[in-house]
Design an enzyme around this catalytic site. Sequence first.
Site, PDB file in Angstrom:
ATOM      1  N   LYS A 180      40.393  39.569  39.442  1.00  0.00           N
ATOM      2  CA  LYS A 180      40.306  38.364  38.044  1.00  0.00           C
ATOM      3  C   LYS A 180      41.313  38.666  37.125  1.00  0.00           C
ATOM      4  O   LYS A 180      42.059  39.591  37.196  1.00  0.00           O
ATOM      5  CB  LYS A 180      38.882  38.851  37.621  1.00  0.00           C
ATOM      6  CG  LYS A 180      37.842  38.974  38.533  1.00  0.00           C
ATOM      7  CD  LYS A 180      37.663  37.582  39.384  1.00  0.00           C
ATOM      8  CE  LYS A 180      36.599  37.304  40.410  1.00  0.00           C
ATOM      9  NZ  LYS A 180      36.559  38.341  41.505  1.00  0.00           N
TER      10      LYS A 180
HETATM   11  C1  PLP Z   1      32.619  33.171  41.905  1.00  0.00           C
HETATM   12  C2  PLP Z   1      32.256  34.729  41.978  1.00  0.00           C
HETATM   13  N1  PLP Z   1      31.115  34.891  41.436  1.00  0.00           N
HETATM   14  C3  PLP Z   1      30.734  36.189  41.517  1.00  0.00           C
HETATM   15  C4  PLP Z   1      31.409  37.408  41.671  1.00  0.00           C
HETATM   16  C5  PLP Z   1      30.916  38.824  41.981  1.00  0.00           C
HETATM   17  O1  PLP Z   1      31.688  39.673  40.872  1.00  0.00           O
HETATM   18  P1  PLP Z   1      31.795  41.132  41.319  1.00  0.00           P
HETATM   19  O2  PLP Z   1      32.624  41.192  42.500  1.00  0.00           O
HETATM   20  O3  PLP Z   1      32.366  41.767  40.177  1.00  0.00           O
HETATM   21  O4  PLP Z   1      30.324  41.731  41.890  1.00  0.00           O
HETATM   22  C6  PLP Z   1      33.100  37.037  42.263  1.00  0.00           C
HETATM   23  C7  PLP Z   1      34.006  38.049  42.347  1.00  0.00           C
HETATM   24  O5  PLP Z   1      34.135  38.684  43.254  1.00  0.00           O
HETATM   25  C8  PLP Z   1      33.488  35.561  42.181  1.00  0.00           C
HETATM   26  O6  PLP Z   1      34.544  35.371  42.492  1.00  0.00           O
END
Ligand code: PLP
Length: 394
Positions: A180
């Site tokens: 990110k």
């Molecule tokens: C659109 C979206 N939603 C949710 C997530 C979930 O985040 P995390 O990987 O921090 O659990 C991500 C990340 O990968 C994402 O790109």
Amino acid sequence: MSVRAGTPSANVECALGGEPAAFAAEFAATHAPEQDVFVVPVSNGTRAITLALMALSVCSPDERFRQPELGYNVIVPGLTWTGTATAALGRYAPRLADVRPDTLCIDADAAESLIDDRTAAIIVVHLYNRMADLERICAIAAKHGIPVIEDCAHAHGARYGPSAAGTVGAVGTFSLQGSKVLTTGEGGFVITSSSQLADQVTSLATAGRRVGGSVELQGGNDRMSSVAAAFGRAQLTRWPEQSGRRQETFRALDAVAAMVDGVMPLAPQPAVEVSPAYKWAARYDLGEFAGMSLDQLGRALEAQLGCEVTRTYAPLNDSPLYIPHSDPFLHISDDYWAEINPRQYALPAAEAAHASVLCIEHAAGLDEKFADHYAKAIERIRADAERIARETAP
Ligand SMILES: Cc1ncc(COP(=O)(O)O)c(C=O)c1O
């Protein structure tokens, strides 16, 4: 930014620790500077969504939402990282709505067609370099009396009109995972203007201990670590400048794409004051590239540009990572399966996007000359498409 005693920020500090609370306050001041919002640091973006759903269920005046066993559902776009849907599994039944071909974000009409009297929330995702149509989605949600959750995993720093991403719906969630634009390796935030929701999320993230105005509810450990927060705070000092540069590059890339045969930028969004700049996504007409496959074109672009070029997420109705039936601890009754079985959802726009869109990583946006490099690279590939198609055929 100071934390006043008795505010939810102070509650966050007591429950989650000084470094995560300071990081959350600094993020709030950077992401939503003129807004009165609360930001809760949590373990990751997937859990941020689950915690938001749980907090909304107890903070809702509607008692029904406290009984997921009654078969409540949430509406989720069919083109997103699996975490958006898996966050709800076991609590609610994720229903998959198709996306808009021009923005890749949830289609308001498709979302509305899935709403019934058991819909607990609509989760929108601001995907890659565009935002969901919040005006329409929020109007639809209000009509049906349901909250909107904004999954802002790609939208740090984005603004819909004057409002920071995550602050238009009832609650917003962020991921700080390694890919990110703001990252602590793993991590997440929940943002909301409701102090009660902020307290409830804080409580849920810290084993359910009572925090400010929270009510008793079984919680777990979803704390952000102090070490992660310290990394995040250091990054925030450079983030506004980096965001500005990425914005400029992504705008320039849209302009290039509008001029080049075979490349189509996503739709302009007048309502969006600052677009997300997670990945620069554009659609390709493979007929203009001697019929090479999308993967071949992606590899050719990678070779020319020296950066990562990826396809979109796989649509959730056919994703190797969205397989709820394989979880041995998820109680899947026939009725629940009838709701969640991903294959039943028709997602033609998501499928078309997966077959025609390529995404360029955000780090490329820091190079001021990147749009020029891209313009030259895509023309070189087009000019040499037949040879590339032949020589890189699988
Ligand atoms: C659109 C979206 N939603 C949710 C997530 C979930 O985040 P995390 O990987 O921090 O659990 C991500 C990340 O990968 C994402 O790109």
